[in-house]
Structure formats: structure tokens, C-alpha cells
Design a protein around this motif. Structure first.
Motif, PDB file in Angstrom:
ATOM      1  N   THR A   1       0.829  -1.196   0.000  1.00  0.00           N
ATOM      2  CA  THR A   1       0.000   0.000   0.000  1.00  0.00           C
ATOM      3  C   THR A   1       0.868   1.254   0.000  1.00  0.00           C
ATOM      4  OG1 THR A   1      -0.056   0.096   2.409  1.00  0.00           O
ATOM      5  CG2 THR A   1      -1.801  -1.192   1.321  1.00  0.00           C
ATOM      6  N   GLN A   2       0.240   2.383  -0.270  1.00  0.00           N
ATOM      7  CA  GLN A   2       0.946   3.654  -0.179  1.00  0.00           C
ATOM      8  C   GLN A   2       1.429   3.879   1.250  1.00  0.00           C
ATOM      9  OE1 GLN A   2      -1.148   6.997  -1.825  1.00  0.00           O
ATOM     10  NE2 GLN A   2      -1.786   5.839  -3.617  1.00  0.00           N
ATOM     11  N   TYR A   3       0.635   3.457   2.207  1.00  0.00           N
ATOM     12  CA  TYR A   3       1.022   3.583   3.618  1.00  0.00           C
ATOM     13  C   TYR A   3       2.323   2.826   3.881  1.00  0.00           C
ATOM     14  CZ  TYR A   3       0.786   3.312   8.690  1.00  0.00           C
ATOM     15  OH  TYR A   3       1.084   3.398  10.025  1.00  0.00           O
ATOM     16  N   LYS A   4       2.432   1.628   3.336  1.00  0.00           N
ATOM     17  CA  LYS A   4       3.656   0.834   3.497  1.00  0.00           C
ATOM     18  C   LYS A   4       4.846   1.557   2.868  1.00  0.00           C
ATOM     19  CE  LYS A   4       6.183  -3.119   3.498  1.00  0.00           C
ATOM     20  NZ  LYS A   4       6.740  -3.773   4.607  1.00  0.00           N
ATOM     21  N   LEU A   5       4.645   2.174   1.695  1.00  0.00           N
ATOM     22  CA  LEU A   5       5.723   2.930   1.054  1.00  0.00           C
ATOM     23  C   LEU A   5       6.160   4.095   1.946  1.00  0.00           C
ATOM     24  CD1 LEU A   5       4.611   3.106  -2.689  1.00  0.00           C
ATOM     25  CD2 LEU A   5       6.282   1.561  -1.660  1.00  0.00           C
ATOM     26  N   LEU A   6       5.186   4.796   2.514  1.00  0.00           N
ATOM     27  CA  LEU A   6       5.505   5.907   3.416  1.00  0.00           C
ATOM     28  C   LEU A   6       6.308   5.422   4.612  1.00  0.00           C
ATOM     29  CD1 LEU A   6       2.102   7.820   3.336  1.00  0.00           C
ATOM     30  CD2 LEU A   6       4.283   8.654   2.450  1.00  0.00           C
ATOM     31  N   LYS A   7       5.900   4.320   5.188  1.00  0.00           N
ATOM     32  CA  LYS A   7       6.595   3.764   6.360  1.00  0.00           C
ATOM     33  C   LYS A   7       7.973   3.209   5.995  1.00  0.00           C
ATOM     34  CE  LYS A   7       3.831   4.413   9.774  1.00  0.00           C
ATOM     35  NZ  LYS A   7       4.251   5.238  10.888  1.00  0.00           N
ATOM     36  N   SER A   8       8.189   2.935   4.708  1.00  0.00           N
ATOM     37  CA  SER A   8       9.463   2.370   4.256  1.00  0.00           C
ATOM     38  C   SER A   8      10.432   3.419   3.733  1.00  0.00           C
ATOM     39  CB  SER A   8       9.204   1.317   3.170  1.00  0.00           C
ATOM     40  OG  SER A   8       8.420   0.271   3.678  1.00  0.00           O
ATOM     41  N   GLY A   9      10.075   4.705   3.857  1.00  0.00           N
ATOM     42  CA  GLY A   9      11.012   5.758   3.486  1.00  0.00           C
ATOM     43  C   GLY A   9      10.713   6.524   2.212  1.00  0.00           C
ATOM     44  N   ILE A  10       9.581   6.259   1.584  1.00  0.00           N
ATOM     45  CA  ILE A  10       9.175   7.021   0.404  1.00  0.00           C
ATOM     46  C   ILE A  10       8.272   8.150   0.906  1.00  0.00           C
ATOM     47  CG2 ILE A  10       8.021   6.954  -1.833  1.00  0.00           C
ATOM     48  CD1 ILE A  10      10.473   5.145  -1.737  1.00  0.00           C
ATOM     49  N   ASP A  11       8.646   9.408   0.657  1.00  0.00           N
ATOM     50  CA  ASP A  11       7.857  10.512   1.212  1.00  0.00           C
ATOM     51  C   ASP A  11       6.670  10.890   0.320  1.00  0.00           C
ATOM     52  OD1 ASP A  11       8.738  12.432  -0.752  1.00  0.00           O
ATOM     53  OD2 ASP A  11      10.560  12.741   0.402  1.00  0.00           O
ATOM     54  N   ASN A  12       5.772  11.717   0.880  1.00  0.00           N
ATOM     55  CA  ASN A  12       4.554  12.129   0.171  1.00  0.00           C
ATOM     56  C   ASN A  12       4.844  12.818  -1.153  1.00  0.00           C
ATOM     57  OD1 ASN A  12       2.297  11.262   1.652  1.00  0.00           O
ATOM     58  ND2 ASN A  12       2.635  12.860   3.173  1.00  0.00           N
ATOM     59  N   LYS A  13       5.845  13.671  -1.176  1.00  0.00           N
ATOM     60  CA  LYS A  13       6.194  14.399  -2.398  1.00  0.00           C
ATOM     61  C   LYS A  13       6.611  13.418  -3.496  1.00  0.00           C
ATOM     62  CE  LYS A  13       9.130  18.075  -4.156  1.00  0.00           C
ATOM     63  NZ  LYS A  13      10.237  18.971  -3.908  1.00  0.00           N
ATOM     64  N   THR A  14       7.392  12.421  -3.131  1.00  0.00           N
ATOM     65  CA  THR A  14       7.831  11.412  -4.097  1.00  0.00           C
ATOM     66  C   THR A  14       6.648  10.586  -4.587  1.00  0.00           C
ATOM     67  OG1 THR A  14      10.004  11.322  -3.056  1.00  0.00           O
ATOM     68  CG2 THR A  14       9.388   9.458  -4.455  1.00  0.00           C
ATOM     69  N   LEU A  15       5.747  10.209  -3.694  1.00  0.00           N
ATOM     70  CA  LEU A  15       4.551   9.462  -4.100  1.00  0.00           C
ATOM     71  C   LEU A  15       3.728  10.274  -5.085  1.00  0.00           C
ATOM     72  CD1 LEU A  15       3.159   7.712  -0.897  1.00  0.00           C
ATOM     73  CD2 LEU A  15       4.115   6.647  -2.922  1.00  0.00           C
ATOM     74  N   ASP A  16       3.593  11.571  -4.824  1.00  0.00           N
ATOM     75  CA  ASP A  16       2.851  12.446  -5.723  1.00  0.00           C
ATOM     76  C   ASP A  16       3.523  12.495  -7.098  1.00  0.00           C
ATOM     77  OD1 ASP A  16       0.655  14.357  -6.132  1.00  0.00           O
ATOM     78  OD2 ASP A  16       2.278  15.836  -6.329  1.00  0.00           O
ATOM     79  N   SER A  17       4.849  12.592  -7.119  1.00  0.00           N
ATOM     80  CA  SER A  17       5.595  12.599  -8.386  1.00  0.00           C
ATOM     81  C   SER A  17       5.374  11.301  -9.156  1.00  0.00           C
ATOM     82  CB  SER A  17       7.085  12.798  -8.131  1.00  0.00           C
ATOM     83  OG  SER A  17       7.340  14.077  -7.635  1.00  0.00           O
ATOM     84  N   LEU A  18       5.388  10.188  -8.452  1.00  0.00           N
ATOM     85  CA  LEU A  18       5.171   8.891  -9.096  1.00  0.00           C
ATOM     86  C   LEU A  18       3.777   8.806  -9.706  1.00  0.00           C
ATOM     87  CD1 LEU A  18       6.816   6.581  -6.439  1.00  0.00           C
ATOM     88  CD2 LEU A  18       7.603   6.883  -8.784  1.00  0.00           C
ATOM     89  N   LYS A  19       2.780   9.268  -8.973  1.00  0.00           N
ATOM     90  CA  LYS A  19       1.399   9.228  -9.458  1.00  0.00           C
ATOM     91  C   LYS A  19       1.229  10.079 -10.708  1.00  0.00           C
ATOM     92  CE  LYS A  19      -0.633   8.734  -4.896  1.00  0.00           C
ATOM     93  NZ  LYS A  19      -1.460   9.407  -3.889  1.00  0.00           N
ATOM     94  N   LYS A  20       1.956  11.193 -10.773  1.00  0.00           N
ATOM     95  CA  LYS A  20       1.819  12.121 -11.890  1.00  0.00           C
ATOM     96  C   LYS A  20       2.787  11.822 -13.034  1.00  0.00           C
ATOM     97  CE  LYS A  20       0.013  15.822  -9.045  1.00  0.00           C
ATOM     98  NZ  LYS A  20       0.230  17.148  -8.476  1.00  0.00           N
ATOM     99  N   GLY A  21       3.579  10.761 -12.904  1.00  0.00           N
ATOM    100  CA  GLY A  21       4.506  10.375 -13.952  1.00  0.00           C
ATOM    101  C   GLY A  21       5.693  11.313 -14.085  1.00  0.00           C
ATOM    102  N   LYS A  22       6.024  12.008 -13.010  1.00  0.00           N
ATOM    103  CA  LYS A  22       7.157  12.927 -13.042  1.00  0.00           C
ATOM    104  C   LYS A  22       8.454  12.172 -12.769  1.00  0.00           C
ATOM    105  CE  LYS A  22       4.587  17.022 -11.661  1.00  0.00           C
ATOM    106  NZ  LYS A  22       4.496  18.100 -10.681  1.00  0.00           N
TER     107      LYS A  22
END
Length: 56
Positions: free
Chosen positions: A7-28
Motif C-alpha cells: 500500500t501507499q502507507y507501506k511505502l511511506l513507512k518504508s522511506g518514500i515521502d509524500n512528495k515522491t509518491l505524488d511525483s510517481l502518481k503524476k509520472g514525473k
């Protein structure tokens, strides 16, 4: 992520921050460090999660 039940929650807990998740979602762009972290979390290789779009 669905195939690995990650899950996204697991990614956050594993060191991926919100800004990076947003970039991934937007294909940046993301760093190779981020790709490495994702591969470790998802237990995969970079070519399993990276796609080059030459039309852009």
C-alpha cells in the motif's frame, strides 16, 4: 504494488515521502535512489517498474 499487496502507507513507512509518491502518481521524474528504494520494497528489478516514453 497490487500484485505484491504493498500500500501507499507501506511505502511511506518504508522511506518514500509524500512528495515522491505524488511525483510517481503524476509520472514525473524521480531519482535513482527512489527507484532503488522501490525495488527493495517491492522485491523487483528496475526494469519491472521503469518505462521509457520516447514520444514525450
Amino acid at each position: 504494488m497490487k500484485n505484491k499487496n504493498i500500500t501507499q502507507y507501506k511505502l511511506l513507512k518504508s522511506g518514500i515521502d509524500n512528495k515522491t509518491l505524488d511525483s510517481l502518481k503524476k509520472g514525473k521524474n524521480v531519482t535513482l535512489n527512489t527507484v532503488e528504494k522501490l525495488c527493495r520494497i517491492l522485491d523487483c528489478e528496475p526494469n519491472d517498474i521503469v518505462k521509457f516514453d520516447y514520444d514525450e
